[in-house]
Design an enzyme around this catalytic site. Sequence first.
Site, PDB file in Angstrom:
ATOM      1  N   GLY A 216      71.040  -0.963  72.874  1.00  0.00           N
ATOM      2  CA  GLY A 216      72.374  -1.537  72.669  1.00  0.00           C
ATOM      3  C   GLY A 216      72.374  -2.882  71.975  1.00  0.00           C
ATOM      4  O   GLY A 216      73.329  -3.645  72.117  1.00  0.00           O
ATOM      5  N   LYS A 217      71.342  -3.192  71.205  1.00  0.00           N
ATOM      6  CA  LYS A 217      71.280  -4.503  70.538  1.00  0.00           C
ATOM      7  C   LYS A 217      72.380  -4.621  69.477  1.00  0.00           C
ATOM      8  O   LYS A 217      73.091  -5.626  69.432  1.00  0.00           O
ATOM      9  CB  LYS A 217      69.902  -4.704  69.895  1.00  0.00           C
ATOM     10  CG  LYS A 217      68.787  -4.727  70.919  1.00  0.00           C
ATOM     11  CD  LYS A 217      67.454  -5.035  70.309  1.00  0.00           C
ATOM     12  CE  LYS A 217      66.897  -3.916  69.480  1.00  0.00           C
ATOM     13  NZ  LYS A 217      66.589  -2.683  70.213  1.00  0.00           N
ATOM     14  N   THR A 218      72.523  -3.583  68.667  1.00  0.00           N
ATOM     15  CA  THR A 218      73.568  -3.597  67.642  1.00  0.00           C
ATOM     16  C   THR A 218      74.939  -3.682  68.296  1.00  0.00           C
ATOM     17  O   THR A 218      75.811  -4.433  67.856  1.00  0.00           O
ATOM     18  CB  THR A 218      73.479  -2.322  66.776  1.00  0.00           C
ATOM     19  OG1 THR A 218      72.124  -2.108  66.449  1.00  0.00           O
ATOM     20  CG2 THR A 218      74.306  -2.429  65.534  1.00  0.00           C
TER      21      THR A 218
ATOM     22  N   GLU B  87      52.053  23.739  88.333  1.00  0.00           N
ATOM     23  CA  GLU B  87      53.201  22.877  88.661  1.00  0.00           C
ATOM     24  C   GLU B  87      53.307  22.623  90.156  1.00  0.00           C
ATOM     25  O   GLU B  87      53.583  21.511  90.595  1.00  0.00           O
ATOM     26  CB  GLU B  87      54.511  23.492  88.129  1.00  0.00           C
ATOM     27  CG  GLU B  87      54.588  23.617  86.616  1.00  0.00           C
ATOM     28  CD  GLU B  87      54.268  22.335  85.874  1.00  0.00           C
ATOM     29  OE1 GLU B  87      54.531  21.243  86.415  1.00  0.00           O
ATOM     30  OE2 GLU B  87      53.711  22.406  84.755  1.00  0.00           O
TER      31      GLU B  87
ATOM     32  N   GLY C 290      64.109  -5.891  72.195  1.00  0.00           N
ATOM     33  CA  GLY C 290      64.063  -4.825  73.193  1.00  0.00           C
ATOM     34  C   GLY C 290      63.728  -3.509  72.541  1.00  0.00           C
ATOM     35  O   GLY C 290      63.712  -3.404  71.319  1.00  0.00           O
ATOM     36  N   PRO C 291      63.476  -2.484  73.378  1.00  0.00           N
ATOM     37  CA  PRO C 291      63.125  -1.171  72.837  1.00  0.00           C
ATOM     38  C   PRO C 291      64.289  -0.572  72.037  1.00  0.00           C
ATOM     39  O   PRO C 291      65.424  -1.024  72.185  1.00  0.00           O
ATOM     40  CB  PRO C 291      62.839  -0.332  74.080  1.00  0.00           C
ATOM     41  CG  PRO C 291      62.857  -1.256  75.224  1.00  0.00           C
ATOM     42  CD  PRO C 291      63.537  -2.500  74.828  1.00  0.00           C
TER      43      PRO C 291
END
Length: 619
Positions: A210-212, A427, A205-206
């Site tokens: 939250g992989k760790t 804008e 995943g990017p």
Amino acid sequence: MKEVKTPRKPLLYYYCVALIAILVFNIFFQPMLERQKIIDIDYGAFMDMVAEKNVGAVEVEDTGIIFTNKAGDKTYKTGLMNDPTLTQRLHDAGAKFTRIIKEPMSPLMSFFLYFILPMLIFFGIGQYMSHRFMQAAGGKNALSFGFGKSQARIYVQSTKGIRFSDVAGEDEAKESLAEIVDYLHNPQKYSDAGARMPKGVLLVGPPGTGKTMLAKAVAGESDVPFFSMSGSEFVEMFVGMGASKVRDLFEQAKEKAPCIVFIDEIDAIGQKRNSNGIGNDEREQTLNQLLTEMDGFEDNTGVIILAATNRPESLDPALTRPGRFDRRVPVELPDLAGREAILKVHAKKVHLDKDVNLRTIARMASGASGAELANIINEAALRAVRHGRTVICEADLEESIETVIAGYQKKSAVLSDKERMAVAYHEIGHALVAARQSNSAPVEKITIIPRTSGALGYTMQVDTGDRYILTREELENKICTLTGGRSAEEVVFNQVSTGAANDIEQATKLARAMITRYGMSEDFDMVALEVVTNQYLGGDTSLACSAESQKEIDRQVVALVKREHVKAREILKADRAKLDELAKYLYEKETITGEEFMRILNAPAKTSETEEKSAATKA
Ligand code: ADP
């Protein structure tokens, strides 16, 4: 999880070092220091002192005469001369004198000093050199001396361990990993059924999703030791070192089984081996060792390997085949509900005002990763402290989203009135085009305060919900909105500026993707002309078509963007009165909300034609 540090060297080690240092000092340096205090004089001066009866204690040695003056506060040294009457003269001078006969060194001491000590020194140097050599060769013996150790951080269960409940959203990933937790709790159940747990699980995943955290949560839930190491830590200067580290890591893991080994950024070692012969020997050896180790341990030994990467496509197929990393768990960017849940988890750590609606914040932070959301909460807390508060309000969170997206407000940037007016029109151009196209997302906020990222102003669009599929019409509208800024400048000032560079880039990217990847052009139908090579890191693409097709793609991209640009100009021309009114309002206020914008847009036109003209000429 609590990190376990490697044990320190025993106290005895330090005592030994200190003892050796003292011995060396006494043998070599002490006599030298003492010698330094002795004054060298010539024999004549000595004879004068004897004649003057200014000598105290005299020691006649084999190599010279050492003596003190009468007062005994100074020590002198002189050489030996053939002086047969010296003894008598010394006696007459009243000196205490003696002849020193040096005892020969004890045979044991001289054996130690001249034989053992040099041997010890050479042995020490030899050991050091052989360590270095083995380190270079990655030899097995190197391990026993502490070289080539894995240096993995080891965590054991503690009351503060990360749990699945700490990882918000990511339900699919958690579900997949829960099975591993269950296996570690109850391996018998699985072996009874003849089921084999995957040896390796690849979290893809990017960055910052939250992989760790998920890997740590698996260890926390299963109550087993957790070895953590980054892929890049394996790769060393000397070929073979990484391989020895891998061996050591697995040896440690097998001792502590059941346990979890987590290898972060595995692409650092697991990249595809290429066939052109120019490879990175160290990396390939490390990878080979990893493959061998993964094959080596039996099923159900209780060692589970989790690895994380954001470049799964670059991994060697040998690594991802069944039997090694046979399960792949995607950890994607959070959706709206996920973002809200992550914000809630991190909001628990700070004092949040009770009126804050985290759903709105989650909507505004579309596309943000878990790490960015954690950062948003922290930036908001810092802003609250800057304003002398301990409670975070909604404005803090909104400002911190902008800080994370566009950088800090650039207070020192002084734009001229004309430039500010141009930015305001630009804008409002985006916002008006977006609002007039029914399918475009509503505007949340428009601002012309310059930011440190270089943006002179921006329009924040907010989707009401998550969108998984976009239709062709919606994509075209997006391109049209992107061209809205430049169109407004053209319609009002009849000139173009550099302010639209980013819009141009985005519009082109979108138009290109529509033609080459989404099959939205008649000519190419459903043919893939481009492939995504880097899904999680920016979505880089590479062309997969002939040169003629490339030409045609370019032509169609230009035609599509042009069409939308013309559409945007038409919309703005038709709504010129509102464009002026809104731009003027934004120019004065600097920041307006989506509600204010819609209120003015939906109010009956009040600007007279003269006012309109004057606004334009003023700008
Ligand atoms: P990754 O390994 O995917 O790059 P990490 O697991 O290191 O990301 O996450 C970085 C930080 O982002 C975490 O320490 C945590 O604060 C936050 N974070 C990311 N995802 C989540 C989530 N799903 N729930 C809660 N916090 C998250």
